[in-house]
Scaffold this active site. Sequence first.
Site, short mmCIF file in Angstrom:
data_model
loop_
_atom_site.label_atom_id
_atom_site.label_comp_id
_atom_site.label_asym_id
_atom_site.label_seq_id
_atom_site.Cartn_x
_atom_site.Cartn_y
_atom_site.Cartn_z
N GLU A 235 45.97 42.07 -87.57
CA GLU A 235 45.41 41.36 -88.72
C GLU A 235 46.12 41.75 -90.02
OE1 GLU A 235 41.19 41.94 -89.15
OE2 GLU A 235 41.03 40.61 -90.87
N GLY B 292 43.01 50.10 -84.02
CA GLY B 292 42.33 48.94 -83.47
C GLY B 292 43.14 48.41 -82.31
N LEU B 293 42.93 47.16 -81.95
CA LEU B 293 43.66 46.62 -80.80
C LEU B 293 45.16 46.73 -81.00
CD1 LEU B 293 41.58 43.53 -79.74
CD2 LEU B 293 41.79 45.73 -78.62
N ALA B 294 45.65 46.37 -82.18
CA ALA B 294 47.09 46.41 -82.42
C ALA B 294 47.58 47.84 -82.42
CB ALA B 294 47.42 45.72 -83.74
N GLY B 295 46.92 48.71 -83.17
CA GLY B 295 47.38 50.09 -83.33
C GLY B 295 47.29 50.88 -82.04
N HIS C 97 35.09 36.99 -92.90
CA HIS C 97 35.21 37.54 -91.56
C HIS C 97 36.61 38.07 -91.25
CE1 HIS C 97 34.61 38.04 -87.34
NE2 HIS C 97 35.41 37.07 -86.99
N SER D 245 28.22 35.69 -82.54
CA SER D 245 29.44 35.15 -81.94
C SER D 245 29.50 33.63 -81.99
CB SER D 245 29.56 35.59 -80.50
OG SER D 245 30.58 34.85 -79.87
N LEU E 146 42.03 38.83 -81.11
CA LEU E 146 42.21 39.86 -80.09
C LEU E 146 43.54 39.64 -79.39
CD1 LEU E 146 38.62 39.91 -78.57
CD2 LEU E 146 39.52 41.14 -80.52
N ARG F 178 36.41 27.01 -87.40
CA ARG F 178 35.57 27.82 -88.27
C ARG F 178 35.59 27.36 -89.72
NH1 ARG F 178 36.93 33.78 -85.75
NH2 ARG F 178 35.75 33.44 -83.85
#
Lengths: 250, 221, 637
Positions: C425, C42-45, C401, C284, C441, C330
């Site tokens: 995450e 994902g974004l981190a990996g 979520h 969103s 993100l 949220r």
Amino acid sequence: MDLTLYVWRQSGPGAKGRLEEIEARGITADMSFLEMLDVVNEGLIKTGREPIAFDHDCREGICGMCSQVINGVPHGPQEKTTVCQLHMRRFKDGDRIYIEPWRARAFPVIKDLIVDRSALDRIVQAGGYVSVHTGGVPDANAVLVPKADADTAMDAAECIGCGACVAACPNGSAMLFTAAKVAHLAALPQGRAEAARRVCMMTEAMLKEGFGSCSNHYECQAACPKGIKVKFIAKLNREFIKAQFSKKSE
Amino acid sequence: MIKSSVGRKMVMAVTGAGMIFFILVHLLGNLTLYSGPAAINAYAYALHRFGPLIWSFRLVMFCMFMLHLFFGIQLTLENRAARPQSYAVRNERATTFAGKSMVWSGLLIGAFLLFHLLQFTLQVINPGIAAASHPDPIGRPDVFTMVVLSFQRLSYALLYIVSLTALALHLYHSIQSSFQTLGLNGERTFPVVTVTGRVAAIMIFLGYAAFPIVIYMGFLR
Amino acid sequence: MILDGKCPSGPLPEMWDRHRKEMKLVNPANKRKYRIAVVGTGLAGASAAATLGELGYNVDAFFYQDSARRAHSIAAQGGINAAKNYPNDGDSVARLFHDTIKGGDFRAREANVYRLAMVSNSIIDQCVAQGVPFARDYAGYLDNRSFGGAQVSRTFYARGQTGQQLLIGAYSALSRQVKAGTVALHPRSEMLDLVIVNGEAKGITVRNMVNGRLECHTADAVCLCTGGYTNVFYLSTNAMGSNVTAAYRAYKKGAFFANPCYTQIHPTCIPVTGDHQSKLTLMSESLRNDGRVWVPRIKGDRRSPGEIPEDERDYYLERKYPAFGNLAPRDISSRAAKEVCDESRGVGPGGRGVYLDFADSINRLGIDKVRERYGNLFDMYEKIADENAYRQPMRIYPAPHYAMGGLWVDYNLQSNIPGLFVLGEANFSDHGANRLGASALMQGLADGYYIIPYTIAGYLAGTKPGVVGTGHPEFIRSVEECEGTIRKLLSINGKRTANEFHRELGGLMWEHVGMARSHEGLTSVLKRIPELRAEFWENVRVPGGEADLNQELEKAGRVADFLEFAELMARDALHREESCGGHFRVEYQMPDGEAKRDDEQFCYVAGWEFKGAGTAPELHKEPLKFDNVPLAVRSYK
């Protein structure tokens, strides 16, 4: 509603496959197509049969994992919709539904409806990027990008890499996929420096992976769940011509 | 460039466009037929006075044709190989019969071209009416009589109309296709190019098919 | 044990720079001797693997999808925050830091959050350089929009597909490294175990999902970037494959699991339609910029929304939180939706839904402007709900979520096991008890691009490369264990499918460990989970073989871990006798229903240590100190 499915079953990569008739009972209109398959699979497991293997993940139409040809159309009958977002209200009681995997030499079947799409990754590896290091880049607003160019780039960048274009193309060509990436980066000043080299490397990789070539049937555009347009293929062709006259293509 | 399939398609598009250009010129020249024997025989005679030029032109045309044929077949074979297993059910939504039959219409046109050259250029099919050996009253090859006598036979007229249909199908797909392949398409021009290309294909068909029809029906003798 | 976050001393703004200067480096020529396993793309990996590869390390990237571009970061819609202050509306690193700490209800580590705010600007620069097509104005400058929990516009976005575009940016950087030969991709590979040798992480065991083979991969450091665990609720906005397995297996090998009870329930999702439902779809949060949330004033009002006159509508977010209105954070928005539905004022089938109404915006901006901003979301809503949101309000309801909790890490993103780093995450570090929109993100990319490249060197510099081979007894033992579990699952041949167990577990968790938790509910669920788990191991039916692509086997393995993890989560929720952020205990609330924090007793990170099957885990605490943002009641009124 009750449906009759004809699903491609293939036990492994080299194995011979066939269409198997499977009944789907008690399906409701608000199920997604994949939820319908979930229900069918639960039934198959309970009766001691092997469930249908199919690729899926996000189920919200963005990851590009799902890949089924439904009644001869990649991603099924609804325009600009992936299989996971296709809902059963599109079908009616008693329908016969043919479900097949993406078919292309470059996408060998792994099992049932699952194919190996790593060829698309290798096309990107050939040059589908800006060769920028992490760090050492200018401020994000230092290079202005006119809205029209940013929008064009975004239109092309919406590609989810599902491979429906290849599945739909009579020639098994990955031209729309490749063109979308070429056009996305060519539209931005950040991507221009490598544009000539990129288009040459990526089209070469496409051929090497065993994809066919584009003969402008535009089936890809009709099948694309993200509405990527074939104008980007024309753009790729322009970039290719430019590259022939550029020293930067080496 | 020709290592890439994109490059080879461009060669096809350029050679195809060259041949389309020839087809248009050829059609214009043929229109002299309607003005009677004097006009077309004069036209044919005039052309042949450019000896070396006409031969270099023929050579260029031949090269274009061969390149187009070679890459056409090669790409078709590659494309077929890219989909070894076909779908049990396929429901196409964009392509046309013309688009899918390009290789067949192309081969048909090739065969027809051979016949056409044998008939009207080398004039070996019916030596009895060969223009070269039958001069008109003022000593020029009588092209008019050769053509008219040929098309008065139903078999030839039909053969031409069938072959011209293949040409029309080929052009129906290929005019817009060549624009796309050469990158000359944009979002706005796309529908215009497609429709114009198709209309042009039909016009070319009508233009050429008129000769055998008009002659066979006896309007031109 | 008191956990030490190893935060550098000194004033916040200087900490990271000084720490970077003090950390050891690995000589460029030596980097290629080190092998790093990155799990998840994902974004981190993806950003970590690409950056580490570029630095010269040998990187192996593992992911369960068929392509590195498909990780669930791709589904993030709204945007990414940065303290650029381009709109000149008063933003700064300090404000982003402050908003994030406050948004997290004072349960995050100050030092980490400040660093996150600091690097946020570099992320935007990097992504633009990669060719991410962020929204621009006509002059060519980057556009911003506002998001929940902030009063400035600091969110950068690419239509409704920001996550996709950022991930494709990271994926292309990764692809470039694959071409360069520094990163090897391992698609369709699922991590089943962490291998520890002499107390340090030295590799992983993965299952090749195509042929079923168990593979050992040695590494000098392991980076887990495996995302969150919200699929413990069965229905969530996560991808079907998102799971807790990698993190949980690391936990079982000794890594501490921090704050598992902090889960985010997102307020704007499409409501559930029936039992067959396999996932929930997020709309969103950016929709709340122009949509107004309301329910009928009268209980059980079944009129269609158009027939309900203005004065019989309750715009409850605007009423209760006038300062933030529809853009309240949220956790608060979700709870408010639950409240009105509990009062029988919910709308739609089952009464579990509230309206998100665009009529005012359409009148004010015109339908074209609304379509330009949210067209793809409206289309998606129509595909799923079969309703046209331009003509009638959307129906939305909260859904699980995001997981704020995760494996415990220190300031270097290193877990308590040396050599095991946890990013994105999957770790717990930056969002406290609630995450603000457009911050996930930011954190994923911050960890991958800008933090791990420095901190991993600090560890590797003191480690000899390549000392352990796959023949090491620990690897052999690991493979045997994994094999044993797989064979066990296949041999049970019971009557219920893995999915049925998962659905039942999810129902329990949603009911008792969801938006509102009580001592009673948590106690009952802690009794029920072990029973369900026991039934699972006696009655699950997993068809097929082990040496094959077997999706049911994959699912069963993940559900087995969820069945254990759920208990840990409930236990953490039970122990935390306060309400904060996403963790709301009904016993601890203000008279007006707002969360009541207990800073005296619970101002700490709870790190749980596995003590063996059947034994209660041990709680370790990392006290949280707030030197820069005064601890205060979080108010959005």
